[in-house]
Design an enzyme around this catalytic site. Structure first.
Site, mmCIF file in Angstrom:
data_model
loop_
_atom_site.group_PDB
_atom_site.id
_atom_site.type_symbol
_atom_site.label_atom_id
_atom_site.label_comp_id
_atom_site.label_asym_id
_atom_site.label_seq_id
_atom_site.Cartn_x
_atom_site.Cartn_y
_atom_site.Cartn_z
ATOM 1 C CB CYS A 76 -0.873 0.009 1.255
ATOM 2 S SG CYS A 76 -1.792 1.530 1.441
ATOM 3 C CD GLN A 287 -17.092 -7.237 17.484
ATOM 4 O OE1 GLN A 287 -16.036 -6.691 17.147
ATOM 5 N NE2 GLN A 287 -17.467 -7.344 18.747
ATOM 6 C CE1 TYR A 316 -20.770 -1.051 28.810
ATOM 7 C CE2 TYR A 316 -20.308 -3.222 29.729
ATOM 8 C CZ TYR A 316 -20.344 -1.854 29.863
ATOM 9 O OH TYR A 316 -19.950 -1.289 31.053
ATOM 10 C CD GLU A 337 -25.809 -1.152 22.435
ATOM 11 O OE1 GLU A 337 -24.865 -1.933 22.621
ATOM 12 O OE2 GLU A 337 -25.640 0.054 22.153
ATOM 13 C CB CYS A 417 -11.584 -3.661 20.853
ATOM 14 S SG CYS A 417 -12.408 -2.202 21.465
HETATM 15 N N1 SAH Z 1 -21.259 -7.124 21.962
HETATM 16 C C1 SAH Z 1 -21.529 -6.411 20.756
HETATM 17 C C2 SAH Z 1 -21.166 -4.936 20.830
HETATM 18 C C3 SAH Z 1 -19.831 -4.598 21.396
HETATM 19 S S1 SAH Z 1 -19.300 -2.937 21.147
HETATM 20 C C4 SAH Z 1 -20.848 -7.083 19.576
HETATM 21 O O1 SAH Z 1 -20.017 -7.967 19.742
HETATM 22 O O2 SAH Z 1 -21.165 -6.719 18.454
HETATM 23 C C5 SAH Z 1 -19.825 -2.130 22.579
HETATM 24 C C6 SAH Z 1 -21.284 -1.776 22.587
HETATM 25 O O3 SAH Z 1 -21.551 -1.121 23.818
HETATM 26 C C7 SAH Z 1 -21.763 -0.841 21.497
HETATM 27 O O4 SAH Z 1 -22.895 -1.389 20.885
HETATM 28 C C8 SAH Z 1 -22.119 0.446 22.251
HETATM 29 O O5 SAH Z 1 -23.220 1.122 21.670
HETATM 30 C C9 SAH Z 1 -22.487 -0.096 23.600
HETATM 31 N N2 SAH Z 1 -22.376 0.797 24.752
HETATM 32 C C10 SAH Z 1 -21.495 1.788 24.988
HETATM 33 N N3 SAH Z 1 -21.657 2.293 26.223
HETATM 34 C C11 SAH Z 1 -22.674 1.603 26.808
HETATM 35 C C12 SAH Z 1 -23.300 1.646 28.081
HETATM 36 N N4 SAH Z 1 -22.911 2.504 29.016
HETATM 37 N N5 SAH Z 1 -24.295 0.774 28.335
HETATM 38 C C13 SAH Z 1 -24.698 -0.107 27.388
HETATM 39 N N6 SAH Z 1 -24.135 -0.197 26.168
HETATM 40 C C14 SAH Z 1 -23.135 0.646 25.871
#
Ligand code: SAH
Length: 460
Positions: A76, A287, A316, A337, A417
């Site tokens: 790249c 993801q 979350y 969420e 992450c």
């Molecule tokens: N477990 C899911 C999302 C992980 S990312 C997956 O694997 O796809 C983290 C997520 O937490 C996001 O969707 C974000 O919107 C949410 N989030 C962030 N702060 C939060 C909070 N205080 N309470 C609940 N969800 C939250």
């Protein structure tokens, strides 16, 4: 040592920002750490000092005197300018070694040096894996519309219509959109003046379904010639299932505004993950690497080691992917969420996959009075429950960790992450009486400095 001095360095390490690390030898600055962007472990280089602080020096790579055996040819030409790929010029096994070392260092720093960090697991797929991109839009010196990525630590756009982390159709869409905007002389947003219309191009794709969403972020309510725009995209790109505008009138560097307008097709895409079909709305998290996500969820499911009757709390939960992918092994799944549109998707995703033992609520997962209390009130006892924690980069909160311990929850599977906040939070859990299991890093973001990890915490 002064600015502009030329130094010879043996590079002994490579950090997750893509900087080679070396140490000065001899003179009054003997042993001082030097960071050199673009140099890698094993290189002998000449570098020019460009910044001096009390703790370290920053130098610009002038010449590679002896190249490292870990070097590979970067495919790249934007990688150093764009800074997205810290490991583009390094052989992949070395990248995986460095990522493991990064996770190990984070745990050591958090006082958990004895925790075992396994080698990084990978699907082996290092290009074209991303299913989402948000390209800032600007104009070049000739006034042509460009879209790309911000250069490291700046808001200068490095044009990119062939980023090798993205699927090829994203590059084709970048070219089409820039061409359309030039043809119709549509203005681009300027952060300094707050004037202009086009801000970002937000693209998303379902890896398994091939469905693509095109969303233009604009400072305004409409796009000139928007009917032609959406009609042409749908005609030229058969994989595009929806064309949207996102309205962002604020003078901020937050990419997305709250309001969307559908121009053509449908407003969400679908994907198939872990054998289930998911609806993904543009507001919801998903993801970015489909195949690595399946690998990650598989490891998380193994660590959760459900026997069929447990209550599984998915904190979350986004669009419900983790909880739903484990629902066949749980008695009941409850997810929480904070983004309402994601919760709507999660509910619908349960129904469309015929999963009847899962419920989702919108709320703050970090609030000990929230889902955790609801579940405890319903069940009376949470000691047999299993919690999956998958917070954003900033990690979870001490209050939540304390509440989990207070309710006596025996098993927590923590997915993260960000190795630094993961390690910090694991240290809290250990203080609260949990044993921190083996950490398994997963390469969700090959070629970049990021790495995902999963770890099981068990109450002693
Ligand atoms: N477990 C899911 C999302 C992980 S990312 C997956 O694997 O796809 C983290 C997520 O937490 C996001 O969707 C974000 O919107 C949410 N989030 C962030 N702060 C939060 C909070 N205080 N309470 C609940 N969800 C939250």
């Amino acid at each position: 040592m002064q600015k502009n001095d030329l130094v010879c360095l043996s590079v002994t390490d490579l950090n997750n920002l893509g900087c080679g690390v070396g140490h000065l030898s001899g003179g009054d600055a003997d042993g001082m750490t030097v960071f050199v962007q673009g140099a890698i472990t094993g290189d002998e280089v000449e570098a020019r000092i460009i910044r001096i602080t009390k703790q370290y020096l920053v130098a610009r790579l002038e010449r590679i005197v002896v190249p490292s055996k870990y070097r590979s040819v970067s495919d790249c030409n934007a990688s150093l300018g764009c800074g997205g790929c810290s490991y583009r010029h390094v052989v992949y096994p070395h990248e995986l070694d460095r990522k493991r070392a990064y996770v190990e260092a984070a745990f050591k720093k958090a006082g958990l040096a004895e925790v075992t960090v396994e080698p990084v697991r990978t699907t082996g797929e290092t290009s074209g894996y991303r299913n989402k991109a948000q390209y800032p839009i600007g104009s070049d010196r000739e006034g042509r519309t460009v879209a790309g990525f911000y250069a490291v630590n700046s808001h200068r756009i490095v044009p990119s219509d062939h980023c090798s982390l993205q699927p090829p159709v994203f590059g084709e869409l970048v070219r089409y959109v820039c061409g359309f905007c030039d043809r119709h002389r549509i203005s681009v947003y300027d952060e300094r003046t707050g004037k202009g219309l086009l801000r970002h191009l937000y693209l998303r794709m379902g890896k398994a379904t091939g469905e693509v969403m095109v969303c233009l972020v604009v400072k305004g309510d409409s796009l000139p010639h928007e009917e032609e725009f959406s009609r042409e995209i749908i005609e030229k790109f058969p994989s595009v299932v929806g064309v949207l505008l996102n309205i962002n009138r604020a003078d901020t560097n937050v990419v997305l505004g709250e309001r969307y307008r559908l121009l053509a097709g449908k407003s969400s895409i679908e994907d198939v993950l872990c054998g289930l079909r998911f609806r993904i709305s543009p507001q919801a998290f998903y993801q970015v690497n489909h195949n690595a996500c399946e690998l990650l969820y598989g490891i998380a499911k193994e660590r959760a080691d459900l026997s069929g009757g447990e209550l599984l709390l998915d904190l979350y939960c986004g669009i419900g992917t983790i909880g739903l992918s484990m629902a066949d092994r749980a008695g009941e799944v409850m997810g929480v969420e904070i983004v309402p549109e994601a919760v709507e998707c999660a509910k619908e995703n349960a129904a469309r996959n015929g999963i009847t033992n899962a419920t989702f609520v919108c709320g703050d997962a970090s609030d000990p009075e929230g889902l955790l209390k609801t579940a405890a009130d319903l069940r009376g006892d949470l000691s047999g429950a299993v919690i999956v924690l998958d917070p954003p980069r900033k990690g979870t909160t001490r209050e939540l960790a304390e509440a989990i311990a207070r309710y006596g929850v025996r098993k927590v599977v923590y997915i993260s992450c960000n190795p630094d906040t993961l390690a910090r939070d694991c240290a809290w859990f250990r203080e609260l009486g949990y044993e921190v299991g083996t950490v398994t890093p997963v390469d969700m973001f090959p070629r970049t400095g990021h790495v995902e990890s999963v770890v099981r915490l068990v109450r002693q």
